[in-house]
Design a protein around this motif. Structure first.
Motif, short mmCIF file in Angstrom:
data_model
loop_
_atom_site.label_atom_id
_atom_site.label_comp_id
_atom_site.label_asym_id
_atom_site.label_seq_id
_atom_site.Cartn_x
_atom_site.Cartn_y
_atom_site.Cartn_z
N UNK A 92 0.85 -1.19 0.00
CA UNK A 92 0.00 0.00 0.00
C UNK A 92 0.88 1.24 0.00
N UNK A 93 0.41 2.32 -0.64
CA UNK A 93 1.16 3.58 -0.67
C UNK A 93 1.02 4.29 0.67
N UNK A 111 3.36 -3.95 3.09
CA UNK A 111 4.58 -3.27 2.69
C UNK A 111 4.27 -1.84 2.23
N UNK A 112 5.22 -0.94 2.48
CA UNK A 112 5.10 0.44 2.01
C UNK A 112 5.68 0.53 0.61
N UNK A 113 4.84 0.85 -0.37
CA UNK A 113 5.28 0.87 -1.77
C UNK A 113 5.57 2.29 -2.25
N UNK A 114 5.80 3.21 -1.30
CA UNK A 114 6.13 4.58 -1.67
C UNK A 114 4.94 5.51 -1.55
N UNK A 123 10.97 -1.86 -3.94
CA UNK A 123 10.14 -2.59 -3.00
C UNK A 123 9.05 -3.38 -3.72
N UNK A 124 8.45 -2.79 -4.74
CA UNK A 124 7.41 -3.49 -5.50
C UNK A 124 7.98 -4.72 -6.18
N UNK A 125 9.19 -4.59 -6.74
CA UNK A 125 9.85 -5.73 -7.38
C UNK A 125 10.15 -6.82 -6.36
N UNK A 126 10.53 -6.40 -5.17
CA UNK A 126 10.81 -7.35 -4.09
C UNK A 126 9.56 -8.12 -3.68
N UNK A 127 8.42 -7.41 -3.64
CA UNK A 127 7.14 -8.07 -3.31
C UNK A 127 6.76 -9.08 -4.39
N UNK A 128 7.10 -8.76 -5.63
CA UNK A 128 6.78 -9.61 -6.79
C UNK A 128 5.28 -9.94 -6.82
N UNK A 129 4.43 -8.90 -6.91
CA UNK A 129 2.98 -9.12 -6.82
C UNK A 129 2.41 -9.81 -8.06
N UNK A 130 1.21 -10.35 -7.91
CA UNK A 130 0.49 -10.93 -9.04
C UNK A 130 -0.28 -9.86 -9.80
#
Length: 331
Positions: A92-93, A111-114, A123-130
């Motif tokens: 979430x932002x 997670x804080x995505x900025x 961070x978003x790449x690290x989360x590797x979301x669907x």
């Protein structure tokens, strides 16, 4: 011996034919396998099993059904997922102001995505979301986000608010298998709006919408960012010639006095972006010029909740609350 050899040859031929028949049956089964694919928003290309094809403002995107990890930038979509009980939000932002009614997402579980305008790509790449869900503030970054994961734009169209809002909600319902729940929520919102329309139409009062931003104000009319008040809820505008834009039309308090609205709606931007407190906005707005208006004289100045109006419009919760707030102002 010859009889034995002959029988053996016949047996081998029968085994070979049986094996061929089995292969043909398997091929037929593979050919008829269902792909369990849906298309949203007018269709698209072929999609893999367990996906839906979403047509949105920026692209056509293949999205997994019931994604296990979802990154959400739009607070209206976030309040919708929360309302529907979707538990797959992972990012979430938090780099700005998160609406207080969504403070559950402040926890370390998410997670804080900025920020809304400056995503944390690492961070978003690290989360590797669907799935990544964005709206207007992230539109220019679509290509970069789409490289990380399937990304869809679910913003509302100010000029066609309810249709775009409902289309977004139906899309969410199909992606997360919550279609019945979405339909029920939309029906409830429609009921509130129908009653509001009836009373707004019967009223002769005309309204002006302003955004208070520290020491400045801007006005909004039909088809604007807050035009839902006029276009959907049916409240008559005092000035039908206000320039339609996201940022509003810069105006003075002399303008407010000259227009002399019967109802004055105020949205305090400073209260949600670290600027002025709501009391300061009231001090700013209710000055000697505004005291000459019908709105002031009849105690008809309403300070709308900026969390719903400025931060998270376009959600099942926010749109419902917006309708209820305006409903309370119409006699």
């Amino acid at each position: 011996m010859r009889k034995f050899t002959y029988a053996l040859m016949i047996g081998l031929i029968l085994l070979f034919l049986a094996a061929c028949g089995s292969d043909d049956d398997n091929k037929g089964a593979e050919t008829n396998t269902d792909t369990d694919t849906e298309e949203i928003g007018g269709g698209g290309g072929e999609a893999a099993a367990g996906t839906v094809t979403v047509e949105h403002e920026l692209d056509t995107t293949e999205v997994p059904v019931n994604p296990e990890s979802v990154v959400v930038f739009d607070f209206g979509i976030l309040d919708t997922l929360d309302k529907l009980g979707v538990e797959s939000v992972t990012g979430v932002a938090k780099g700005g102001t998160l609406p207080s009614y969504l403070d559950t997402f402040e926890s370390d579980e998410y997670e804080n995505i900025g920020s809304l305008k400056e995503p944390d790509f690492e961070k978003i790449s690290e989360i590797d979301p669907d799935l990544i869900i964005i709206s207007g503030r992230q539109a220019s970054l679509y290509d970069q986000l789409a490289e990380i994961a399937p990304t869809i734009h679910l913003g509302v169209d100010d000029g066609d608010y309810m249709n775009s809002f409902k289309n977004n909600m139906e899309t969410v319902g199909q992606i997360f298998d919550k279609e019945a729940e979405v339909e029920e929520e939309l029906t409830a919102i429609d009921d509130i709006i129908a009653d509001l329309n009836e009373r707004a139409e019967a009223s002769d009062e005309k309204a002006l919408i302003i955004l208070a931003n520290d020491d400045k104000i801007s006005a909004y009319g039909p088809s604007s960012r807050f035009g839902i008040i006029h276009d959907v809820f049916g409240v008559k505008p005092i000035d039908e010639n206000i320039e339609a834009s996201t940022h509003g039309m810069n105006v003075s308090f002399e303008y407010v006095m000259e227009q002399n609205p019967d109802i004055l709606y105020v949205i305090d931007r400073g209260a949600v972006v670290g600027g002025s407190e709501s009391e300061s906005a009231k001090q700013l707005v209710e000055n000697e010029l505004v005291e000459n208006t019908n709105a002031y004289k009849n105690d008809n100045i309403h300070y709308l909740n900026p969390e719903f109006w400025y931060l998270s419009g376009g959600g099942l919760v926010s749109v419902s609350e917006m309708a209820k707030q305006i409903d309370e102002t119409i006699e």
